[in-house]
Write a protein that holds these residues in place. Structure first.
Motif, PDB file in Angstrom:
ATOM      1  N   HIS A  57      -0.348   5.206  -4.400  1.00  0.00           N
ATOM      2  CA  HIS A  57      -1.705   5.167  -3.850  1.00  0.00           C
ATOM      3  C   HIS A  57      -2.023   6.405  -3.017  1.00  0.00           C
ATOM      4  CE1 HIS A  57      -0.701   0.689  -4.241  1.00  0.00           C
ATOM      5  NE2 HIS A  57      -1.466   1.014  -5.263  1.00  0.00           N
ATOM      6  N   SER A  58      -1.292   7.503  -3.239  1.00  0.00           N
ATOM      7  CA  SER A  58      -1.565   8.751  -2.535  1.00  0.00           C
ATOM      8  C   SER A  58      -2.767   9.456  -3.150  1.00  0.00           C
ATOM      9  CB  SER A  58      -0.343   9.678  -2.607  1.00  0.00           C
ATOM     10  OG  SER A  58       0.772   9.098  -1.970  1.00  0.00           O
ATOM     11  N   PHE A  86       0.877  -1.170   0.000  1.00  0.00           N
ATOM     12  CA  PHE A  86       0.000   0.000   0.000  1.00  0.00           C
ATOM     13  C   PHE A  86       0.911   1.216   0.000  1.00  0.00           C
ATOM     14  CE2 PHE A  86      -3.225   2.709   2.512  1.00  0.00           C
ATOM     15  CZ  PHE A  86      -3.785   3.192   1.336  1.00  0.00           C
ATOM     16  N   ASP A  87       1.176   1.722  -1.182  1.00  0.00           N
ATOM     17  CA  ASP A  87       2.203   2.757  -1.377  1.00  0.00           C
ATOM     18  C   ASP A  87       1.564   4.140  -1.326  1.00  0.00           C
ATOM     19  OD1 ASP A  87       4.581   4.039  -2.025  1.00  0.00           O
ATOM     20  OD2 ASP A  87       4.299   3.758  -4.187  1.00  0.00           O
ATOM     21  N   ARG A  88       1.178   4.543  -0.097  1.00  0.00           N
ATOM     22  CA  ARG A  88       0.497   5.831   0.053  1.00  0.00           C
ATOM     23  C   ARG A  88       1.421   6.931   0.550  1.00  0.00           C
ATOM     24  NH1 ARG A  88      -2.383   9.130   3.473  1.00  0.00           N
ATOM     25  NH2 ARG A  88      -1.755   7.989   5.345  1.00  0.00           N
ATOM     26  N   ARG A  89       2.383   6.569   1.427  1.00  0.00           N
ATOM     27  CA  ARG A  89       3.196   7.597   2.064  1.00  0.00           C
ATOM     28  C   ARG A  89       4.669   7.171   2.049  1.00  0.00           C
ATOM     29  NH1 ARG A  89       0.963   9.727   7.621  1.00  0.00           N
ATOM     30  NH2 ARG A  89       1.005   7.488   7.981  1.00  0.00           N
ATOM     31  N   PRO A  90       5.383   7.407   0.941  1.00  0.00           N
ATOM     32  CA  PRO A  90       6.805   7.042   0.879  1.00  0.00           C
ATOM     33  C   PRO A  90       7.624   7.837   1.884  1.00  0.00           C
ATOM     34  CG  PRO A  90       5.934   7.564  -1.302  1.00  0.00           C
ATOM     35  CD  PRO A  90       4.923   8.021  -0.312  1.00  0.00           C
ATOM     36  N   ARG A  91       8.821   7.332   2.176  1.00  0.00           N
ATOM     37  CA  ARG A  91       9.740   8.088   3.031  1.00  0.00           C
ATOM     38  C   ARG A  91      10.072   9.427   2.365  1.00  0.00           C
ATOM     39  NH1 ARG A  91      12.198   2.846   3.246  1.00  0.00           N
ATOM     40  NH2 ARG A  91      12.130   1.922   5.342  1.00  0.00           N
ATOM     41  N   LYS A  92      10.315  10.446   3.193  1.00  0.00           N
ATOM     42  CA  LYS A  92      10.653  11.760   2.657  1.00  0.00           C
ATOM     43  C   LYS A  92      11.893  11.709   1.777  1.00  0.00           C
ATOM     44  CE  LYS A  92       8.595  14.399   6.458  1.00  0.00           C
ATOM     45  NZ  LYS A  92       8.862  15.348   7.572  1.00  0.00           N
ATOM     46  N   SER A  93      12.825  10.829   2.152  1.00  0.00           N
ATOM     47  CA  SER A  93      14.077  10.734   1.395  1.00  0.00           C
ATOM     48  C   SER A  93      13.866  10.228  -0.033  1.00  0.00           C
ATOM     49  CB  SER A  93      15.056   9.809   2.124  1.00  0.00           C
ATOM     50  OG  SER A  93      14.508   8.502   2.253  1.00  0.00           O
ATOM     51  N   MET A  95     -12.973   3.271   1.721  1.00  0.00           N
ATOM     52  CA  MET A  95     -13.144   3.685   0.326  1.00  0.00           C
ATOM     53  C   MET A  95     -12.529   2.661  -0.620  1.00  0.00           C
ATOM     54  SD  MET A  95     -11.678   7.140  -1.482  1.00  0.00           S
ATOM     55  CE  MET A  95     -11.625   7.304  -3.260  1.00  0.00           C
ATOM     56  N   VAL A  96     -11.337   2.184  -0.274  1.00  0.00           N
ATOM     57  CA  VAL A  96     -10.668   1.167  -1.087  1.00  0.00           C
ATOM     58  C   VAL A  96     -11.520  -0.097  -1.148  1.00  0.00           C
ATOM     59  CG1 VAL A  96      -8.669  -0.384  -1.156  1.00  0.00           C
ATOM     60  CG2 VAL A  96      -8.343   2.051  -0.682  1.00  0.00           C
ATOM     61  N   CYS A  97     -12.054  -0.508  -0.004  1.00  0.00           N
ATOM     62  CA  CYS A  97     -12.855  -1.734   0.050  1.00  0.00           C
ATOM     63  C   CYS A  97     -14.096  -1.643  -0.832  1.00  0.00           C
ATOM     64  CB  CYS A  97     -13.255  -2.030   1.492  1.00  0.00           C
ATOM     65  SG  CYS A  97     -11.887  -2.571   2.539  1.00  0.00           S
ATOM     66  N   TRP A  98     -14.747  -0.510  -0.800  1.00  0.00           N
ATOM     67  CA  TRP A  98     -15.947  -0.373  -1.622  1.00  0.00           C
ATOM     68  C   TRP A  98     -15.600  -0.451  -3.108  1.00  0.00           C
ATOM     69  CZ3 TRP A  98     -20.934  -0.849  -0.643  1.00  0.00           C
ATOM     70  CH2 TRP A  98     -21.334  -0.834   0.695  1.00  0.00           C
ATOM     71  N   ARG A 126      -7.444   3.855  -7.309  1.00  0.00           N
ATOM     72  CA  ARG A 126      -6.601   2.945  -8.095  1.00  0.00           C
ATOM     73  C   ARG A 126      -6.282   1.669  -7.308  1.00  0.00           C
ATOM     74  NH1 ARG A 126      -2.493   6.006  -8.443  1.00  0.00           N
ATOM     75  NH2 ARG A 126      -3.246   7.133 -10.273  1.00  0.00           N
ATOM     76  N   PHE A 127      -5.981   1.846  -6.017  1.00  0.00           N
ATOM     77  CA  PHE A 127      -5.653   0.688  -5.194  1.00  0.00           C
ATOM     78  C   PHE A 127      -6.858  -0.248  -5.074  1.00  0.00           C
ATOM     79  CE2 PHE A 127      -4.574  -1.107  -0.827  1.00  0.00           C
ATOM     80  CZ  PHE A 127      -3.616  -1.972  -1.324  1.00  0.00           C
ATOM     81  N   GLY A 128      -8.037   0.322  -4.899  1.00  0.00           N
ATOM     82  CA  GLY A 128      -9.241  -0.497  -4.853  1.00  0.00           C
ATOM     83  C   GLY A 128      -9.437  -1.299  -6.132  1.00  0.00           C
ATOM     84  N   ALA A 129      -9.149  -0.661  -7.274  1.00  0.00           N
ATOM     85  CA  ALA A 129      -9.262  -1.367  -8.558  1.00  0.00           C
ATOM     86  C   ALA A 129      -8.247  -2.501  -8.655  1.00  0.00           C
ATOM     87  CB  ALA A 129      -9.064  -0.377  -9.702  1.00  0.00           C
ATOM     88  N   GLU A 130      -7.074  -2.298  -8.080  1.00  0.00           N
ATOM     89  CA  GLU A 130      -6.050  -3.346  -8.093  1.00  0.00           C
ATOM     90  C   GLU A 130      -6.451  -4.536  -7.231  1.00  0.00           C
ATOM     91  OE1 GLU A 130      -2.543  -1.326  -6.782  1.00  0.00           O
ATOM     92  OE2 GLU A 130      -2.409  -0.063  -8.584  1.00  0.00           O
TER      93      GLU A 130
END
Length: 337
Positions: free
Chosen positions: A81-82, A67-74, A114-117, A89-93
């Motif tokens: 998935h932000s 679940f790639d929503r919040r990558p490290r700042k670096s 939201m993703v689940c729906w 998009r993640f829900g579709a996947e």
């Protein structure tokens, strides 16, 4: 003919982003798997948890889904998935996987709902602490979040798992060691003196960092006793590890080595082979405790860790700087006896 497995096809999602957080939840995920189709679950977690390395080999894990929503700042990038478009998009996947239920280890389940729906998942279990959560989640036993003095993540996961009937009592976090990684680490560490101690020098935040001077002092003290010292970290700690080793007394330096180039699975294996792990409040000390090694966490004034009193030993003081290498050495030596 075998009877069809009518248990629900299940995904579990971890909201928290740390490797230690995943360690605290792993045994509860296993309990969910025992009540799921094929005795397995799909684990949804942030890439920063390193879930494939830590639990991807477990027989109860069907797959790990990032679940790639919040990558490290670096990383300086936007997560796949932000944002609302990323969640959709993640829900579709997830939709083609045809999950029957989602088990949310999360105190803010709105995004996941939201993703689940979008994915067509209609049974969604969660904490249900607020009226809005109870409106959106599938009706089930609710919990109130832990608000005591200790770190809350493990406490909430425990209460939720018991309320849902996944287990009947708290479970001490444990993870297993990959056999191939263990074989490599046995060979790599064979030449170091025993007892062997790992110093977990990494820190996700500056306020958790005990500091180079303290680690140098502790490494010198342990090596002077004839003990081996392993400096453990990731690539980001390579320079710090080299600096610490360079400041160890020349006559003692052969008893100290660095390990910042290994995989997470290899780090877990190495920590299963040492007598003690001492370090900052980071994933490595949680790995150590979870494989049965005594872990000494330099916490300072921060909330206590109460998930494994047998293996997690907290070093607390009014300020992190008040904890000396001599204090830590004394605690570690006492545990050996």
């Amino acid at each position: 003919m075998t009877q069809a497995d009518t248990r629900p096809r299940t995904a579990v999602q971890l909201q928290l982003n740390g490797m230690g957080d995943l360690v605290w939840h792993a045994q509860y995920f296993r309990c969910v798997a025992e009540q799921s189709q094929g005795g397995q679950v799909s684990v949804i977690a942030a890439p920063t948890t390193m879930a494939r390395e830590l639990i991807g080999h477990e027989p109860w894990v069907r797959e790990v889904i990032d679940f790639d929503r919040r990558p490290r700042k670096s990383e300086r990038r936007r997560g796949r998935h932000s944002g609302l478009d990323g969640l959709w998009r993640f829900g579709a996947e997830l939709a083609p996987k045809r999950f029957d239920r989602m088990v949310l280890f999360s105190d803010h389940p709105g995004r996941a709902i939201m993703v689940c729906w979008r994915a067509g998942i209609r049974t969604i279990l969660g904490f249900g602490e607020t009226w809005l959560q109870r409106l959106l989640l599938t009706k089930s036993p609710w919990i109130s979040r832990y608000r005591g003095p200790a770190v809350a993540g493990y406490k909430d996961a425990t209460a939720f798992s018991i309320a849902q009937g996944f287990c009947s009592a708290p479970i001490v976090p444990r993870i297993s060691v990959r056999p191939d990684a263990l074989a490599r680490m046995r060979e790599r560490l064979a030449g170091l003196p025993r007892p062997l101690h790992a110093l977990a020098i990494g820190a996700s935040e500056p306020y958790k960092q005990w500091g180079e001077d303290n680690f140098v002092d502790l490494a010198n003290r342990l090596a002077a006793r004839g003990h081996g010292v392993l400096l453990v970290g990731g690539p980001a700690e390579a320079a710090l590890a080299e600096a610490i080793q360079a400041r160890v007394e020349p006559a003692l330096r052969h008893r100290v080595t660095t390990m910042t180039d290994s995989s997470v699975a290899e780090s877990v294996a190495a920590l299963s082979l040492v007598q003690a792990c001492i370090g900052n409040d980071t994933g490595a000390v949680q790995f150590a405790a979870a494989v049965g090694t005594h872990a000494f966490v330099v916490l300072g004034p921060r909330p206590p860790l109460e998930h494994d009193p047998e293996h997690v030993h907290m070093l607390q003081a009014a300020q992190l700087a008040d904890i000396s290498a001599a204090d830590v050495e004394a605690r570690v030596l006492a545990s050996l006896h």
